[in-house]
Motif scaffolding. Structure first.
Motif, short mmCIF file in Angstrom:
data_model
loop_
_atom_site.label_atom_id
_atom_site.label_comp_id
_atom_site.label_asym_id
_atom_site.label_seq_id
_atom_site.Cartn_x
_atom_site.Cartn_y
_atom_site.Cartn_z
N ASP A 324 18.39 55.58 52.67
CA ASP A 324 19.48 56.52 52.49
C ASP A 324 19.27 57.34 51.21
O ASP A 324 18.45 58.25 51.19
CB ASP A 324 20.82 55.79 52.49
CG ASP A 324 22.00 56.75 52.60
OD1 ASP A 324 21.87 57.78 53.29
OD2 ASP A 324 23.04 56.49 51.97
N THR A 325 19.97 57.02 50.13
CA THR A 325 19.80 57.76 48.87
C THR A 325 19.22 56.87 47.78
O THR A 325 19.42 57.14 46.59
CB THR A 325 21.15 58.33 48.40
OG1 THR A 325 22.09 57.26 48.22
CG2 THR A 325 21.70 59.33 49.40
N ARG A 345 22.21 58.31 44.29
CA ARG A 345 23.36 58.99 44.88
C ARG A 345 24.01 59.96 43.89
O ARG A 345 24.27 61.12 44.22
CB ARG A 345 24.38 57.97 45.37
CG ARG A 345 25.62 58.60 46.02
CD ARG A 345 26.59 57.54 46.51
NE ARG A 345 27.71 58.14 47.22
CZ ARG A 345 28.82 58.58 46.62
NH1 ARG A 345 28.94 58.47 45.30
NH2 ARG A 345 29.80 59.11 47.33
N ASN A 397 22.14 65.33 51.38
CA ASN A 397 21.63 64.66 52.57
C ASN A 397 20.78 63.46 52.15
O ASN A 397 20.35 63.36 50.99
CB ASN A 397 20.79 65.62 53.42
CG ASN A 397 21.62 66.72 54.02
OD1 ASN A 397 22.47 66.48 54.87
ND2 ASN A 397 21.40 67.97 53.58
N PRO A 398 20.50 62.56 53.08
CA PRO A 398 19.69 61.38 52.74
C PRO A 398 18.22 61.72 52.56
O PRO A 398 17.75 62.81 52.92
CB PRO A 398 19.91 60.46 53.95
CG PRO A 398 20.21 61.38 55.08
CD PRO A 398 20.99 62.52 54.47
N THR A 414 14.96 65.38 50.69
CA THR A 414 16.23 65.20 51.38
C THR A 414 16.40 66.33 52.39
O THR A 414 15.95 67.46 52.17
CB THR A 414 17.40 65.21 50.39
OG1 THR A 414 17.40 66.45 49.66
CG2 THR A 414 17.29 64.05 49.42
#
Length: 447
Positions: A324-325, A345, A397-398, A414
């Motif tokens: 993800d992040t 994040r 975005n991830p 990303t």
């Protein structure tokens, strides 16, 4: 007697003082060693890494060998066109030293997801049939040579039927080897045989080179496992043997000693297929990163699933994966390997906010009539401790891709991705590259 005692006491005092000074010197040297900068990044454990986040940087340089890898070897293609009319060449992969070429092909009776491998010399001479008739190559786009050109890695599993034995295919196996009725044998053969109607005598054709024998005795499984072979196509063997696991991605370390791979269970794979099918999307596989040595020893790096392909550090000492992040870095070697998590994040939120504002300013400057919605995500008196709302940021975005270009430079991209069965409906937007500058932590000595 008293003199001797006095002399002995003085000698003892001198010895003690000498010992204290020696210990002090050892401690000083120890702290100096601890504070000294490491000679290379490979000697720094993952848990001792610092990072500096750099948003919106130029994309890293691409692989110069990628374009050449997508081209079919002309000599191998000629051999198929001339001598192998019932077999269709799908792609060729040249070794880094250009001495060997592996041919990925299929027969007209094979299923669309099953392939075969042959090894060729650089001048188009077939050296070895690598796969047996009971063995099917899967995921041909991920077949990869080791950087030293000594080994080839690929994924294979048991073939459901063997057309050479006169059996008629009825269904294509799924990952759990169950029959699927929505697949049919291949019908894409364009090399049809035309009857020769010329009655004139012809010169005797040159004798063809002897066909190498198909291998036998290669262990196969009911789910996709990783295999390796030597550069001449011999010594084909599995280096994973986890029945029920599907290995779908793998990459050699730069020193050619290990592979990093992604794997998932058959049940997880089927679940992702069902979920994607219900939305009309293409299934994007997700797996857990693992390190696999040539001798088959395997270490699972993480319990979390990811669709992002892990990468090696250029010095082969570490592996990076994205969730993800978040970026996670793992030591690849050592008796007590460490790992480190780098949550990004907050950094991505702040840089996305700045990116969105810059995009709005650019649009307003190019079009005076351009109307934008007011930025409700922040106000001029917003405190620095308040993070922007991710729902109001279109560019947040991830992580979808990572690249480790130098020992101290790790790139991450990303983007918003949506892969649909109908290619025209697929979306890829707001692709942005960022960078982590890595360094060793400086240890403060304890006095």
């Amino acid at each position: 007697m008293r003199l001797g005692l006095t002399f002995s006491s003085a000698g003892l005092l001198t010895a003690v003082l000498g010992g204290v000074l020696l210990l002090s010197g050892c401690q000083s040297n120890m702290f100096e060693q601890q504070n000294a900068a490491p000679a290379t990044m490979s000697s720094v454990p993952a848990v001792r890494l610092n990072f500096r986040y750099e948003p919106d940087v130029p994309a890293p340089a691409g692989d110069p060998n990628r374009a050449a890898a997508d081209e079919r070897d002309a000599a191998v293609q000629t051999d198929f066109d001339t001598n192998r009319p019932q077999e269709i060449l799908d792609r060729t992969i040249s070794s880094p030293d250009k001495k060997r070429v592996v041919a990925v092909y299929h027969r007209v009776t094979d299923y669309q997801t099953e392939y075969r491998l042959d090894m060729y010399s650089s001048d188009g001479v077939r050296l070895k049939i690598m796969t047996s008739d009971t063995m099917a190559i899967h995921f041909p786009d991920t077949i990869v040579w080791s950087p030293d050109s000594a080994s080839l890695a690929f994924v294979a599993m048991i073939r459901v039927v063997a057309p050479d034995l006169g059996l008629t295919p009825t269904a294509t196996p799924g990952p759990d080897n169950s029959a699927e009725s929505n697949e049919t044998p291949r019908t894409d053969n364009t090399n049809t045989t035309v009857e020769n109607t010329n009655t004139e005598p012809e010169a005797a054709p040159a004798p063809a080179a002897p066909t190498p024998a198909s291998p036998t005795g290669i262990l196969t499984f009911r789910s996709e496992q990783i295999y390796t072979s030597s550069a001449d196509g011999t010594d084909v063997k599995p280096i994973t043997a986890n029945e029920g696991l599907i290995y779908f991605y793998y990459q050699w370390s730069p020193d050619s000693s290990m592979l990093v791979a992604l794997s998932a269970t058959v049940r997880e794979w089927k679940f992702l297929e069902v979920m994607a099918g219900s939305k009309g999307e293409m299934m994007v596989p997700q797996g857990r990163p693992r390190i696999i040595e040539k001798n088959g020893r395997e270490r699972r790096l993480d319990d979390n699933l990811t669709a992002v392909r892990p990468v090696w550090s250029p010095d082969s000492s570490k592996v990076a994966a994205a969730f993800d992040t978040q970026i996670r870095i793992y030591d690849a070697t050592g008796t007590n390997p460490t790992q480190a998590a780098i949550p990004l994040r907050n950094q991505l939120l702040i840089s996305s906010q700045a990116y969105d504002r810059e995009q709005q300013r650019s649009l307003q400057a190019s079009d005076p009539n351009f109307n934008t919605q007011p930025d409700t995500n922040s106000t001029p008196d917003q405190t620095l401790s308040t993070l922007p709302d991710p729902n109001l940021l279109v560019s947040y975005n991830p992580i979808v891709e990572i690249a480790w270009t130098a020992d101290d430079l790790l790139y991450l991209q990303t983007a918003y991705l949506k892969s649909m069965r109908n290619e025209a409906d697929s979306v890829r937007s707001f692709s942005r590259w960022h960078r982590l500058a890595l360094s060793a932590q400086v240890t403060t000595p304890v006095r």
